[in-house]
Design an enzyme around this catalytic site. Structure first.
Site, short mmCIF file in Angstrom:
data_model
loop_
_atom_site.label_atom_id
_atom_site.label_comp_id
_atom_site.label_asym_id
_atom_site.label_seq_id
_atom_site.Cartn_x
_atom_site.Cartn_y
_atom_site.Cartn_z
N ASP A 131 -33.96 -39.01 -14.85
CA ASP A 131 -34.56 -40.20 -14.93
C ASP A 131 -33.72 -41.39 -14.99
O ASP A 131 -32.55 -41.40 -14.68
CB ASP A 131 -35.24 -40.35 -16.20
CG ASP A 131 -36.50 -41.34 -16.52
OD1 ASP A 131 -36.67 -41.95 -15.46
OD2 ASP A 131 -37.06 -41.11 -17.51
N ASP A 155 -45.54 -43.11 -14.33
CA ASP A 155 -45.71 -42.84 -15.75
C ASP A 155 -47.28 -43.00 -16.21
O ASP A 155 -47.51 -42.74 -17.27
CB ASP A 155 -44.93 -43.98 -16.56
CG ASP A 155 -43.47 -43.37 -16.44
OD1 ASP A 155 -43.08 -42.39 -16.20
OD2 ASP A 155 -42.66 -44.33 -17.12
#
Ligand SMILES: *[C@@H]1O[C@H](CO)[C@@H](O)[C@H](O)[C@H]1NC(C)=O
Length: 731
Positions: free
Chosen positions: A490, A552
């Site tokens: 990430d 997301d």
């Protein structure tokens, strides 16, 4: 008034990939030609053609000075500079020691190479000698002793042309490269539209199309990364081009850093496109003897619409960009702990969630954020980033024992046991960390300016070799001791303060070194890129990682738009797509589980991001069946061609068809967004089939390709968010 566009004539050429005829150069694909020549008077490179196949330069009766105020305004330049009378935006800008920025690059020589050399320090497309041929044109500025090498590689089978540029300082004083575009192309006419992918966090890759008008229009990124805001991709199309008809040129920059795309229509009616690193964040110093290589830009041409352009990118990227051994492999259905537990877990709750996952048939359990930090444990987003040691309070027996126990769990309805995956954010640091206590100087900063935080975190300066070493060591330490099959890498903020402009590019090169070392050391790990969702969904990342977390936002309706948008350039195999609970925590929307699953299984890596304990009973009962379906469609998603049959932005009934490379298998996805009252359902006409072959539609009978493509299929849908997945087999 628009020009009337005559359809290009489809001709397949058997010409050699690179033909050099005196001063003229031709690069030939199956259905594409790219041509330029050396001007006999000036020694400049002049563009002649980029489009469908031709066998000589197009017939042009325009003199280089087409009249008007400037002598250069009508010239189509292959490598335009600024300061010698071309007043359009330049592809190159070099600042010499004495301060001037004039360049005078003239043809010197050229080299033809079978195959394609790798770019030093940068990700690049690759291929065998029979796949690709490279032409390098060496230019020379005799006033400054600076060399420019333009490198063109043609992949004939894919109608794809790759360009990069290298500047070498052969003089005896230092220079600075202020701008170095990977691609610059001058089109002769002016009537184009541009297609781009803009977005934000939770709204990645929104297709946007507009007319190219007089003056400059463009987009890019100043964020340090490719970013959610604009994907490093541009397409030029003619005004009448659609998904399945008309000319489309696609330009895709193989780069993860800040970039810039400029499209300029000059008052004389020529159109220039420039794609490359962002000049605001470059100013790259070159001491005598040093070189700077630009990233490469992949250009694809199709005369059969935007969809065909996309499929050419997909095949090229699957075969010649993504290096992971997983590129052609089906991906294990995963469950990620994040939305189910967020930061609230310990060994026993995590193990329990893994046990639950196994009961549903999940094959890979992923432990997300919150597993690390000792002195400054990561129990929320305020501490711990940088300290990649397991949190001993949460995991008193260590990660190894947890992973081994998870590896013993048997996945329901199969012979497999669960694999274990882990989340990292190695480029980031919290001030509350042991790493910050030891190395505050490792953080990106600009002198005494405040180190501004986002999400309570700062960015490590990956341009520093000691930081690269630290990241490789931290991740390796875990991978050498814990059986990890998958990593989610990430990156959750942009770059603010930087010590120098060139540090931006140096950071990206530094990260590429890290990716190179880790992915070659641990080739059996499935690496997934992520940056607050799709903030780094770019070809640079895909060279190292076979898949990227698309967004997301897991709301299924939004995801149709995001995944269709992403597919403009990137193959479905590269998209991570999961089901989450409803109401969706980003949009508040509630959609049926089946619809969510059908949308997610159009991505290569299907998964669940929820706590199965807390979902309705009827959904629990449905999950094993949906997992089995996802596993059944996955081979065609991973290796097949995607046909966007109906776009979500133009219809209440979006649809996509995936067809295996050999054409024998296909899977159709058809969606209804909103139920309509007493209105006929649309005819869905398939594409990409063999008209004369017969196809069995599971549960519906056998039909000819012609019937399915020309006649179509009419499905009855029920309530809002209804969907169908249909298996098709050639008989
Ligand atoms: C994946 O399949 C393509 C053919 O579709 C092939 O060219 C490529 O080499 C394969 N890659 C790997 C890593 O197996």
């Amino acid at each position: 008034m628009r020009t009337t566009w005559i359809s290009p004539v489809s001709a397949e050429t058997k010409a050699k990939p690179v033909v050099v005829d005196g001063p003229s150069f031709a690069l030939n694909g199956k259905k594409v030609s790219y041509r330029f020549h050396v001007d006999s008077v000036t020694g400049d490179l002049i563009s002649d053609h980029f489009g469908g196949s031709v066998s000589e330069d197009p017939v042009a009766q325009i003199l280089t000075n087409g009249g008007g105020w400037s002598t250069q305004a009508h010239i189509r330049r292959e490598f335009p500079d600024l300061g010698r009378g071309d007043f359009r935006t330049p592809a190159v800008h070099v600042k010499h020691a004495k301060g001037y920025t004039v360049c005078d690059f003239k043809y010197k020589s050229h080299t033809v190479i079978e195959g394609k050399p790798a770019l030093p320090d940068l990700p690049s497309t690759f291929g065998q000698d029979e796949d690709v041929t490279t032409l390098v044109v060496h230019l020379w500025d005799s006033y400054s002793s600076v060399a420019a090498d333009l490198s063109y590689s043609i992949f004939p089978k894919h109608d794809a042309l790759v360009r990069s540029v290298k500047i070498t300082n052969k003089g005896d004083s230092s220079i600075s490269v202020e701008k170095l575009a990977s691609l610059s192309v001058d089109f002769p006419h002016s009537d184009y539209e541009m297609l781009q992918l803009q977005g934000e966090w939770t709204r990645e890759c929104t297709r946007t199309r507009r007319k190219v008008d007089y003056g400059m229009q463009g987009f890019g990124s100043n964020t340090g990364y490719s970013s959610h805001y604009h994907n490093p991709f541009l397409s030029l199309v003619t005004p009448t081009t659609t998904e399945s008809h008309g000319e489309a040129w696609g330009f895709s920059l193989v780069y993860t850093g800040s970039f810039s795309v400029e499209v300029e229509k000059s008052p004389q009616g020529l159109t220039r496109a420039i794609v490359g690193m962002n000049p605001c964040q470059l100013s790259w110093p070159l001491a005598p003897g040093q070189s700077l290589a630009s990233p490469e830009c992949v250009s694809v041409y199709s005369e059969r619409g935007v969809g065909d352009m996309s499929r050419k990118f997909h095949r090229l990227y699957r075969q010649h960009l993504i290096r992971s051994k997983f590129v052609n492999e089906t991906r294990p259905v995963l469950l990620n702990s994040w939305e189910g537990l967020y930061f609230n877990f310990d060994e026993s709750t995590i193990y329990k969630l893994a046990q639950e996952s196994a009961k549903y048939g999940v094959k890979l359990f992923v432990l997300d954020d919150g597993w690390f930090g000792d002195k400054h444990p990561r129990v929320d987003d305020k501490a711990g980033l940088g300290d990649w040691v397991v949190n001993p309070k949460r995991f008193p027996n260590g990660l190894k024992s947890l992973a081994e126990n998870i590896n013993k769990l048997k996945a329901a309805n199969s012979d497999e046991t669960l694999k274990f995956g882990l989340w990292f954010e190695p480029e980031m640091i919290n001030q509350n960390s042991e790493l910050y206590e030891q190395h505050p100087e490792w953080v990106l900063h600009a002198g005494q300016y405040p180190r501004s935080e986002t999400r309570q975190q700062l960015v490590l300066n990956a341009a520093l070799p000691e930081v690269q070493e630290f990241i490789v060591k931290s991740v390796s330490n875990i991978l050498e001791t814990v059986p990890v099959a998958y990593i989610k890498w990430d990156n959750n903020r942009g770059i603010h303060e930087s010590p120098t402009p060139d540090n931006h590019h140096a950071y990206i090169i530094g990260m590429y070194r890290v990716f190179e070392r880790l992915t070659s050391k641990f080739p059996d790990v499935i690496w997934e890129g992520c940056a607050s969702g799709g903030g780094r969904f770019d070809p640079g990342i895909l060279h190292y990682f076979p898949q990227v977390w698309t967004s997301d936002n897991m709301d299924a309706l939004d995801r149709i738009h995001i995944q269709f948008g992403t597919s403009l350039v990137y193959p479905a195999s590269t998209m991570g797509a999961h089901i989450s609970a409803v109401p969706n925590d980003v949009t508040g929307r509630t959609t049926p589980l089946r619809f969510r699953a059908h949308v997610a299984m159009m991505g290569g890596s299907f998964g669940l991001e929820l706590n199965p304990d807390v979902i309705p009973e009827e959904d629990k009962a449905l999950i094993p069946e949906l997992i089995a379906l996802a596993e059944r469609v996955n081979p065609v998603i991973i290796k097949g061609d995607m046909w966007r049959l109906v776009l979500p932005e133009s219809s209440n009934y979006p649809a996509a068809l995936f067809i295996s490379e050999d054409g024998n298998q296909a899977v159709l996805f058809a969606f209804q967004i909103r139920s309509t009252s007493v209105h006929n359902f649309p005819l869905l006409r398939l594409q990409g089939l063999d008209a004369s072959a017969m196809y069995k539609l599971e549960g519906q009978g056998t039909f000819s390709g012609a019937t399915l493509m020309n006649g179509g299929i009419q499905y009855r849908f029920g309530a809002d968010y209804d969907s169908k997945v249909v298996f098709i087999e050639k008989v």
